[in-house]
Each structure stands twice: as C-alpha cells, then as structure tokens.
Design a protein around this motif. Structure first.
Motif, PDB file in Angstrom:
ATOM      1  N   LEU A  20      22.017  39.015  33.114  1.00 29.61           N
ATOM      2  CA  LEU A  20      22.331  39.357  34.502  1.00 29.61           C
ATOM      3  C   LEU A  20      23.740  39.930  34.650  1.00 29.61           C
ATOM      4  N   THR A  21      24.653  39.487  33.781  1.00 33.46           N
ATOM      5  CA  THR A  21      26.032  39.958  33.905  1.00 33.46           C
ATOM      6  C   THR A  21      26.188  41.438  33.588  1.00 33.46           C
ATOM      7  N   THR A  22      25.220  42.034  32.900  1.00 32.27           N
ATOM      8  CA  THR A  22      25.343  43.459  32.594  1.00 32.27           C
ATOM      9  C   THR A  22      25.417  44.296  33.864  1.00 32.27           C
ATOM     10  N   ARG A  23      24.912  43.770  34.985  1.00 36.17           N
ATOM     11  CA  ARG A  23      25.007  44.490  36.259  1.00 36.17           C
ATOM     12  C   ARG A  23      26.419  44.447  36.824  1.00 36.17           C
ATOM     13  N   LEU A  24      27.218  43.480  36.360  1.00 35.58           N
ATOM     14  CA  LEU A  24      28.595  43.371  36.841  1.00 35.58           C
ATOM     15  C   LEU A  24      29.575  44.177  36.006  1.00 35.58           C
ATOM     16  N   TYR A  25      29.196  44.531  34.785  1.00 33.39           N
ATOM     17  CA  TYR A  25      30.133  45.214  33.901  1.00 33.39           C
ATOM     18  C   TYR A  25      30.714  46.488  34.506  1.00 33.39           C
ATOM     19  N   PRO A  26      29.914  47.371  35.109  1.00 31.91           N
ATOM     20  CA  PRO A  26      30.501  48.609  35.645  1.00 31.91           C
ATOM     21  C   PRO A  26      31.561  48.355  36.716  1.00 31.91           C
ATOM     22  N   ALA A  27      31.431  47.248  37.444  1.00 29.99           N
ATOM     23  CA  ALA A  27      32.362  46.983  38.539  1.00 29.99           C
ATOM     24  C   ALA A  27      33.632  46.274  38.083  1.00 29.99           C
ATOM     25  N   VAL A  28      33.496  45.268  37.230  1.00 31.98           N
ATOM     26  CA  VAL A  28      34.659  44.433  36.916  1.00 31.98           C
ATOM     27  C   VAL A  28      34.926  44.301  35.424  1.00 31.98           C
ATOM     28  N   GLY A  29      34.033  44.778  34.543  1.00 30.50           N
ATOM     29  CA  GLY A  29      34.254  44.675  33.109  1.00 30.50           C
ATOM     30  C   GLY A  29      34.003  43.274  32.587  1.00 30.50           C
ATOM     31  N   PRO A  30      33.970  43.123  31.277  1.00 30.70           N
ATOM     32  CA  PRO A  30      33.683  41.804  30.687  1.00 30.70           C
ATOM     33  C   PRO A  30      34.672  40.718  31.095  1.00 30.70           C
ATOM     34  N   ALA A  31      35.969  41.033  31.106  1.00 23.52           N
ATOM     35  CA  ALA A  31      36.954  40.010  31.480  1.00 23.52           C
ATOM     36  C   ALA A  31      36.803  39.606  32.936  1.00 23.52           C
ATOM     37  N   GLY A  32      36.467  40.551  33.806  1.00 25.68           N
ATOM     38  CA  GLY A  32      36.225  40.209  35.201  1.00 25.68           C
ATOM     39  C   GLY A  32      35.011  39.317  35.359  1.00 25.68           C
ATOM     40  N   VAL A  33      33.966  39.593  34.590  1.00 26.39           N
ATOM     41  CA  VAL A  33      32.764  38.747  34.624  1.00 26.39           C
ATOM     42  C   VAL A  33      33.106  37.318  34.230  1.00 26.39           C
ATOM     43  N   VAL A  34      33.856  37.161  33.155  1.00 27.70           N
ATOM     44  CA  VAL A  34      34.210  35.822  32.678  1.00 27.70           C
ATOM     45  C   VAL A  34      35.046  35.088  33.722  1.00 27.70           C
ATOM     46  N   SER A  35      36.030  35.769  34.302  1.00 27.95           N
ATOM     47  CA  SER A  35      36.896  35.131  35.297  1.00 27.95           C
ATOM     48  C   SER A  35      36.095  34.640  36.490  1.00 27.95           C
ATOM     49  N   LEU A  36      35.214  35.493  37.016  1.00 29.68           N
ATOM     50  CA  LEU A  36      34.403  35.099  38.166  1.00 29.68           C
ATOM     51  C   LEU A  36      33.436  33.975  37.806  1.00 29.68           C
ATOM     52  N   ARG A  37      32.824  34.091  36.644  1.00 29.03           N
ATOM     53  CA  ARG A  37      31.855  33.077  36.232  1.00 29.03           C
ATOM     54  C   ARG A  37      32.502  31.705  36.127  1.00 29.03           C
ATOM     55  N   LEU A  38      33.634  31.619  35.455  1.00 26.26           N
ATOM     56  CA  LEU A  38      34.296  30.329  35.283  1.00 26.26           C
ATOM     57  C   LEU A  38      34.922  29.842  36.588  1.00 26.26           C
ATOM     58  N   LEU A  39      35.485  30.758  37.385  1.00 27.09           N
ATOM     59  CA  LEU A  39      36.131  30.354  38.632  1.00 27.09           C
ATOM     60  C   LEU A  39      35.107  29.771  39.609  1.00 27.09           C
ATOM     61  N   ILE A  40      33.989  30.446  39.787  1.00 23.90           N
ATOM     62  CA  ILE A  40      32.960  29.947  40.706  1.00 23.90           C
ATOM     63  C   ILE A  40      32.345  28.659  40.171  1.00 23.90           C
ATOM     64  N   ALA A  41      32.097  28.611  38.864  1.00 30.35           N
ATOM     65  CA  ALA A  41      31.558  27.386  38.275  1.00 30.35           C
ATOM     66  C   ALA A  41      32.522  26.220  38.468  1.00 30.35           C
ATOM     67  N   ALA A  42      33.825  26.478  38.327  1.00 28.37           N
ATOM     68  CA  ALA A  42      34.820  25.421  38.513  1.00 28.37           C
ATOM     69  C   ALA A  42      34.809  24.906  39.947  1.00 28.37           C
ATOM     70  N   VAL A  43      34.720  25.813  40.920  1.00 27.12           N
ATOM     71  CA  VAL A  43      34.685  25.396  42.330  1.00 27.12           C
ATOM     72  C   VAL A  43      33.462  24.517  42.587  1.00 27.12           C
ATOM     73  N   VAL A  44      32.303  24.926  42.080  1.00 31.06           N
ATOM     74  CA  VAL A  44      31.073  24.152  42.289  1.00 31.06           C
ATOM     75  C   VAL A  44      31.177  22.775  41.632  1.00 31.06           C
ATOM     76  N   LEU A  45      31.651  22.728  40.393  1.00 30.35           N
ATOM     77  CA  LEU A  45      31.732  21.458  39.676  1.00 30.35           C
ATOM     78  C   LEU A  45      32.771  20.528  40.281  1.00 30.35           C
ATOM     79  N   ILE A  46      33.903  21.073  40.732  1.00 27.88           N
ATOM     80  CA  ILE A  46      34.911  20.248  41.392  1.00 27.88           C
ATOM     81  C   ILE A  46      34.346  19.647  42.679  1.00 27.88           C
ATOM     82  N   ALA A  47      33.615  20.467  43.443  1.00 25.91           N
ATOM     83  CA  ALA A  47      33.021  19.972  44.684  1.00 25.91           C
ATOM     84  C   ALA A  47      31.982  18.884  44.415  1.00 25.91           C
ATOM     85  N   LEU A  48      31.236  19.027  43.328  1.00 25.51           N
ATOM     86  CA  LEU A  48      30.199  18.053  43.009  1.00 25.51           C
ATOM     87  C   LEU A  48      30.767  16.732  42.497  1.00 25.51           C
TER      88      LEU A  48
END
Length: 292
Positions: free
Chosen positions: A20-48
């Motif tokens: 699914l992340t291949t759809r994000l590559y043109p917009a933000v690149g691999p490093a952008g994908v990783v940053s968003l993935r971990l940042l959003i996951a961190a917010v969800v896990l902290i809230a839980l």
C-alpha cells in the motif's frame, strides 16, 4: 490466537502495508512513508496504552534499542522496496530472522536448510536488471536490523508485559525517522490525502503486526520466532504479484521457493529438536512414586 497465527497475521499485515505504501512514494518518498507510518502508529499506541516514563535504566536501554532498530529497519526496507520487487526485497531481508533461527543449532539438518535459504537469496540477487546493488544493500541492512529487533524485542516483551513498551519504542523510532521524512518530503507530509492513506498503512503494517509479534515473542523463543517468519518472502512475492503486478522471473521464483522450503524444513527440524529435548528431560527426571 495461537502464537504461530499471530506471527503469520503480522507478516500478512506487514507485506500488505508495504504494498500500500507504494502509492505514497510519489508524494513523500520512502523516508516520508516511514516517518508518517511510525508517527501515526506511535500516536495510536500511546493513546491505547498510556505508558508512563518511570522505568529503570536497563528497561530504557532496551526501549531505545528496539526503537532505533525499528527506525533503521523501516528506512532501509522501504528504500529497498522502492528499488526492488517486493518479493525480492523481502527475501533478502528475511536472511536476518533466518540467521537468528539457525544460530546455536547443532543439528546437521539445520545447516542444510541454511544453505538452501542462502541459495535462494543468491538466485534472487543474481537475476534481472531490476535488482540493483543499492537496493540489495538496503534490503540486507533491513535484514540485520530485523534480526536484531527479534533479540531485543524478546527482552522488551519479557521486561514489560503489555503494549506500553511497544508504544514507547515506536515513539522513539518515530522521533529518529521524522527529520529524514521532513528533509525528503517537507510540508507534503501533512497533506490531508497523504495523512489519510498513511493512517491506513500505520494501522495495517505497524500497530497490528507489531502488537501481534510482541505477544508472540512472549510465548516463543527468538529462534522459533525466526523460523515462523519463514513464509514472509513468499507472502511478499505473492502480494507483489496480486497487488502491484510485479512479475518475478523463473530463477527468482525458484529463489523464493528455496527459501520457503528451507523454512519449512527448519520448522520440522525444530519440532524434532523439541521432542528430543523433551525425551531427554523425561529420562533425566523420571517420575517417582511415594513410599507406601
């Protein structure tokens, strides 16, 4: 859910999220994908889990180690996926967990399975112009980090018996990766459409898989966990074919098959070793009956 089911469910989530992340590559690149993935996951896990900060120095060292390995693994793996077919990148990455599974074994059969897996990786690495050296290097680095995470993650699961440790480790990984994401994508990271897709990726390939895997690591040894991740290359190749139309060559499919067969053989060998150990323990500790 049985521990093997948790491991396989985590693998499917990780590979589906990677596709699914291949759809994000043109917009933000691999490093952008990783940053968003971990940042959003961190917010969800902290809230839980709402983890506190009162941990001893050893626990913090394990947390920081796990988060660092996650960040470097993600950055290198997604750089590899950006350059290689998903199945090929995952197969090279899998060498890390497989080495963890093989280390320490004294059975000759395990050496055979390790050689078969290595042959599969060579077949994948030596065919097709699409497999460039830089991509293979990133995939190998991801494999080293994933193998290290299995060892450190086991310690984390043993020290913190719930998701609080995972929440803090993912948060640390997000902090480490965010500067790279901002440098590569800038303000495009926070476009609404990008955030929506990134949220789906974070849930599918971070929150659920890592929660599953951490629970599995509480029940399994690192060696057995490494063996159970053996189907990841084949699942990655299948998802790449079905979702991304990535067709591997015949030698590359043979390489995937070799790794899968080696993994199945290693699993059977591990079960045989466990039975032998149980029989040995039974002989050393015979049942006793009380005197009349």
């Amino acid at each position: 859910m049985p521990a093997p089911g948790l491991v396989i469910g985590g693998v499917v989530g990780l590979q589906g999220g990677a596709a699914l992340t291949t759809r994000l590559y043109p917009a933000v690149g691999p490093a952008g994908v990783v940053s968003l993935r971990l940042l959003i996951a961190a917010v969800v896990l902290i809230a839980l889990w709402r983890p506190g900060l009162r941990w001893d120095k050893t626990t913090w060292a394990v947390l920081i180690g796990a988060g660092t390995l996650l960040a470097v693994h993600h950055l290198s793996y997604y750089e590899a996926v950006d350059r290689l077919p998903l199945g090929a990148a995952t197969t090279v990455e899998f060498t890390g967990p497989f080495l963890i599974a093989a280390v320490g074994s004294r059975r000759a059969a395990d050496l055979l399975w390790a050689c078969l897996a290595a042959t599969g990786v060579v077949l994948l690495s030596a065919t097709g112009s699409r497999l460039d050296a830089e991509g293979l290097g990133f995939a190998a680095l991801a494999g080293c980090c994933w193998g290290g995470y299995i060892l450190v993650g086991k310690r984390l699961a043993d020290r913190i018996p719930d998701g609080r440790g995972l929440a803090l480790a993912v948060s640390w990984g997000a902090l480490l990766s965010l500067p790279y994401g901002i440098a590569q994508a800038g303000t495009r990271l926070f476009a609404p459409a990008t955030l929506a897709l990134a949220a789906a990726v974070a849930i599918l390939s971070s929150v659920l898989p890592y929660s599953f895997q951490l629970e599995a690591l509480r029940r399994l040894s690192p060696r057995v966990f490494g063996v159970l991740t053996s189907l990841e290359p084949a699942i990655g190749a299948l998802i790449g074919l079905l979702l991304l139309d990535q067709h591997l060559t015949v030698p590359q499919w043979l390489g995937v098959t070799a790794v899968a067969l080696a993994s199945i053989g290693a699993t059977r060998s591990d079960r045989g070793r466990q039975r032998d150990d149980a029989d040995t323990d039974a002989v050393r500790s015979p049942a006793t009956t009380p005197d009349p």
